[in-house]
Design a protein around this motif. Structure first.
Motif, mmCIF file in Angstrom:
data_model
loop_
_atom_site.group_PDB
_atom_site.id
_atom_site.type_symbol
_atom_site.label_atom_id
_atom_site.label_comp_id
_atom_site.label_asym_id
_atom_site.label_seq_id
_atom_site.Cartn_x
_atom_site.Cartn_y
_atom_site.Cartn_z
ATOM 1 N N GLN A 212 -6.554 4.587 2.686
ATOM 2 C CA GLN A 212 -5.869 4.315 3.944
ATOM 3 C C GLN A 212 -5.164 5.584 4.401
ATOM 4 O OE1 GLN A 212 -2.967 1.190 3.868
ATOM 5 N NE2 GLN A 212 -2.286 1.548 5.956
ATOM 6 N N TYR A 213 -5.321 5.876 5.676
ATOM 7 C CA TYR A 213 -4.615 6.982 6.308
ATOM 8 C C TYR A 213 -3.853 6.431 7.502
ATOM 9 C CZ TYR A 213 -7.636 10.003 3.518
ATOM 10 O OH TYR A 213 -8.290 10.611 2.475
ATOM 11 N N GLY A 214 -2.537 6.477 7.450
ATOM 12 C CA GLY A 214 -1.711 5.945 8.515
ATOM 13 C C GLY A 214 -1.518 4.443 8.392
ATOM 14 N N LYS A 215 -0.434 3.970 8.984
ATOM 15 C CA LYS A 215 -0.147 2.540 9.039
ATOM 16 C C LYS A 215 -0.118 2.096 10.496
ATOM 17 C CE LYS A 215 2.677 2.400 4.840
ATOM 18 N NZ LYS A 215 4.005 2.017 4.281
ATOM 19 N N MET A 216 -0.515 0.876 10.747
ATOM 20 C CA MET A 216 -0.613 0.364 12.102
ATOM 21 C C MET A 216 0.704 0.520 12.867
ATOM 22 S SD MET A 216 -3.025 -1.282 14.002
ATOM 23 C CE MET A 216 -4.052 -2.301 12.938
ATOM 24 N N HIS A 217 1.821 0.168 12.241
ATOM 25 C CA HIS A 217 3.094 0.202 12.963
ATOM 26 C C HIS A 217 3.558 1.627 13.227
ATOM 27 C CE1 HIS A 217 4.824 0.725 8.912
ATOM 28 N NE2 HIS A 217 5.899 1.186 9.513
ATOM 29 N N GLU A 218 3.127 2.578 12.406
ATOM 30 C CA GLU A 218 3.467 3.977 12.663
ATOM 31 C C GLU A 218 2.634 4.530 13.816
ATOM 32 O OE1 GLU A 218 4.457 5.352 8.056
ATOM 33 O OE2 GLU A 218 2.458 5.640 8.896
ATOM 34 N N VAL A 219 1.328 4.337 13.681
ATOM 35 C CA VAL A 219 0.391 4.952 14.621
ATOM 36 C C VAL A 219 0.522 4.344 16.013
ATOM 37 C CG1 VAL A 219 -2.052 5.361 15.118
ATOM 38 C CG2 VAL A 219 -1.204 5.507 12.762
ATOM 39 N N ILE A 220 0.624 3.023 16.078
ATOM 40 C CA ILE A 220 0.673 2.338 17.372
ATOM 41 C C ILE A 220 2.106 2.045 17.805
ATOM 42 C CG2 ILE A 220 0.069 0.189 18.548
ATOM 43 C CD1 ILE A 220 -2.559 0.220 17.013
ATOM 44 N N VAL B 251 0.853 -1.185 0.000
ATOM 45 C CA VAL B 251 0.000 0.000 0.000
ATOM 46 C C VAL B 251 0.885 1.230 0.000
ATOM 47 C CG1 VAL B 251 -1.761 1.287 1.231
ATOM 48 C CG2 VAL B 251 -1.827 -1.184 1.208
ATOM 49 N N VAL B 252 0.839 2.008 -1.038
ATOM 50 C CA VAL B 252 1.731 3.146 -1.211
ATOM 51 C C VAL B 252 1.034 4.394 -0.739
ATOM 52 C CG1 VAL B 252 3.056 4.492 -2.867
ATOM 53 C CG2 VAL B 252 2.803 2.037 -3.190
ATOM 54 N N LEU B 253 1.668 5.120 0.188
ATOM 55 C CA LEU B 253 1.065 6.317 0.747
ATOM 56 C C LEU B 253 1.760 7.550 0.211
ATOM 57 C CD1 LEU B 253 0.579 5.212 4.439
ATOM 58 C CD2 LEU B 253 -0.956 5.001 2.511
ATOM 59 N N GLY B 254 1.013 8.607 0.083
ATOM 60 C CA GLY B 254 1.549 9.882 -0.365
ATOM 61 C C GLY B 254 2.013 10.706 0.798
ATOM 62 N N SER B 255 1.532 11.938 0.923
ATOM 63 C CA SER B 255 1.966 12.810 2.006
ATOM 64 C C SER B 255 1.592 12.200 3.339
ATOM 65 C CB SER B 255 1.316 14.193 1.863
ATOM 66 O OG SER B 255 -0.071 14.091 2.019
ATOM 67 N N PHE B 256 2.446 12.438 4.354
ATOM 68 C CA PHE B 256 2.261 11.778 5.657
ATOM 69 C C PHE B 256 1.053 12.291 6.384
ATOM 70 C CE2 PHE B 256 3.697 9.217 9.028
ATOM 71 C CZ PHE B 256 3.455 9.894 10.198
ATOM 72 N N SER B 257 0.743 13.592 6.247
ATOM 73 C CA SER B 257 -0.315 14.187 7.059
ATOM 74 C C SER B 257 -1.708 13.906 6.531
ATOM 75 C CB SER B 257 -0.104 15.703 7.151
ATOM 76 O OG SER B 257 -0.147 16.277 5.868
ATOM 77 N N SER B 258 -1.868 13.770 5.237
ATOM 78 C CA SER B 258 -3.191 13.504 4.668
ATOM 79 C C SER B 258 -3.007 12.602 3.470
ATOM 80 C CB SER B 258 -3.875 14.806 4.260
ATOM 81 O OG SER B 258 -5.147 14.540 3.731
ATOM 82 N N THR B 259 -3.184 11.297 3.679
ATOM 83 C CA THR B 259 -2.710 10.316 2.711
ATOM 84 C C THR B 259 -3.842 9.526 2.091
ATOM 85 O OG1 THR B 259 -0.750 10.079 4.067
ATOM 86 C CG2 THR B 259 -1.113 8.401 2.406
ATOM 87 N N LEU B 260 -3.842 9.443 0.790
ATOM 88 C CA LEU B 260 -4.783 8.594 0.067
ATOM 89 C C LEU B 260 -4.016 7.412 -0.468
ATOM 90 C CD1 LEU B 260 -7.576 8.120 -1.174
ATOM 91 C CD2 LEU B 260 -6.822 9.422 -3.153
ATOM 92 N N THR C 204 -13.145 16.744 13.908
ATOM 93 C CA THR C 204 -12.783 15.432 14.443
ATOM 94 C C THR C 204 -11.962 14.646 13.414
ATOM 95 O OG1 THR C 204 -14.915 15.434 15.589
ATOM 96 C CG2 THR C 204 -13.662 13.391 15.606
ATOM 97 N N GLN C 205 -10.815 14.124 13.872
ATOM 98 C CA GLN C 205 -9.898 13.450 12.951
ATOM 99 C C GLN C 205 -9.554 12.034 13.405
ATOM 100 O OE1 GLN C 205 -6.675 15.760 11.059
ATOM 101 N NE2 GLN C 205 -7.094 17.344 12.594
ATOM 102 N N ALA C 206 -9.104 11.260 12.440
ATOM 103 C CA ALA C 206 -8.597 9.909 12.701
ATOM 104 C C ALA C 206 -7.088 9.903 12.574
ATOM 105 C CB ALA C 206 -9.195 8.922 11.708
ATOM 106 N N ALA C 207 -6.431 9.163 13.459
ATOM 107 C CA ALA C 207 -4.998 8.932 13.333
ATOM 108 C C ALA C 207 -4.728 7.760 12.401
ATOM 109 C CB ALA C 207 -4.388 8.651 14.702
ATOM 110 N N LEU C 208 -5.659 6.819 12.376
ATOM 111 C CA LEU C 208 -5.561 5.621 11.537
ATOM 112 C C LEU C 208 -6.940 5.324 10.991
ATOM 113 C CD1 LEU C 208 -4.025 3.009 10.594
ATOM 114 C CD2 LEU C 208 -4.819 1.948 12.710
ATOM 115 N N LEU C 209 -7.031 5.126 9.697
ATOM 116 C CA LEU C 209 -8.324 4.790 9.108
ATOM 117 C C LEU C 209 -8.118 4.021 7.809
ATOM 118 C CD1 LEU C 209 -11.565 6.660 9.174
ATOM 119 C CD2 LEU C 209 -10.803 5.815 6.964
ATOM 120 N N VAL C 210 -8.865 2.918 7.665
ATOM 121 C CA VAL C 210 -8.848 2.130 6.435
ATOM 122 C C VAL C 210 -10.295 1.840 6.043
ATOM 123 C CG1 VAL C 210 -6.586 1.078 6.722
ATOM 124 C CG2 VAL C 210 -8.556 0.007 7.802
ATOM 125 N N GLY C 211 -10.547 1.829 4.753
ATOM 126 C CA GLY C 211 -11.902 1.550 4.297
ATOM 127 C C GLY C 211 -12.041 1.792 2.811
#
Length: 252
Positions: A35-43, A15-24, A103-110
């Motif tokens: 996807q916004y954030g990765k499990m190993h980064e966030v947790i 899963v390739v992410l773009g900018s760190f702060s707001s990633t598609l 209201t924001q998410a630190a990690l979100l997938v869907g």
């Protein structure tokens, strides 16, 4: 295996992410997965700043997803654009958080799904059997199981072990044999029986990225609290899907 061992091998995940702060996330062809954030980064690395505003995410219709609030301040589940946010109060009980434009998410997938195929489940399915169930039914539906996809299960569930995060991940703490401080202890419960909906993502070989180690599923339970009448959500660790439930998969 220790959490750090999982983290060390995650650099090449697809899963390739773009900018760190707001990633598609890069979208598999024919699907609208984000996807916004990765499990190993966030947790694992405690990089749990807000990455996406829920209000922006659901401007487009038919979004389904799961995630954690910024600062790991609760759980978030989105079912067809409707956002449910659950936090742990200072007394250890659950409360529903009102959604605001900020209201924001630190990690979100869907993903955005407009059409679903229905797959009735005639037998009980344990959480350990869900990976095989999703792979089998997804193949029959023509889905690409190498890429992540959203699912929903409607029905009754038994022996549901779930938690609501409260500043630190209890799964990681147990793996590392660490005791969480009082102010970061999650809400944890075992429901013998509950009716509701499971919303989640199946992601093969994505441990530490989209899912916790040892599973290909990241799923949340949506259910109505019998006392308050509020809708609550939590991260499911184990459960059994009772016979008669219905699995929904994205229509190809």
């Amino acid at each position: 295996m220790k959490w750090s061992a999982f983290v060390s091998g995650l650099g090449g995940l697809a899963v390739v992410l773009g900018s760190f702060s707001s990633t598609l996330a890069a979208k598999p062809e024919g699907e609208r997965f984000v996807q916004y954030g990765k499990m190993h980064e966030v947790i694992g690395q405690q990089q749990h700043q807000g990455r996406v505003k829920f209000a922006e995410l659901v401007k487009q219709p038919h979004f389904y997803g799961v995630g954690a609030l910024e600062s790991l301040g609760g759980e978030a589940t989105i079912l067809d654009g409707k956002v449910t946010l659950t936090q742990v109060k200072s007394d250890g009980k659950l409360q529903t958080l009102k959604l605001t434009p900020r209201t924001q998410a630190a990690l979100l997938v869907g993903g955005y799904v407009t059409d679903w195929s229905k797959h009735p489940l005639s037998q009980a399915v344990s959480s350990d059997e869900l990976n095989s169930l999703f792979e089998q039914d997804a193949r029959q539906s023509g889905l690409n199981i190498k890429g992540p996809f959203v699912f929903v299960i409607e029905g009754d569930f038994q022996n549901v072990e779930f938690h609501v995060i409260n500043g630190a991940c209890p799964i990681r703490a147990r793996m590392r044999k660490e005791a969480l401080p009082v102010g970061k202890r999650p809400y944890e419960a075992d429901l013998p029986k509950v009716s509701g909906k499971l919303v989640g993502v199946f992601a093969k070989d994505a441990a530490g990225n989209i899912t916790h180690p040892g599973t290909s599923v990241h799923m949340h339970l949506l259910f109505q609290d019998t006392k308050s009448g509020e809708m609550h959500t939590g991260h499911v660790e184990k459960l059994t899907v009772a016979p008669g439930a219905t699995l929904l998969l994205p229509e190809k």
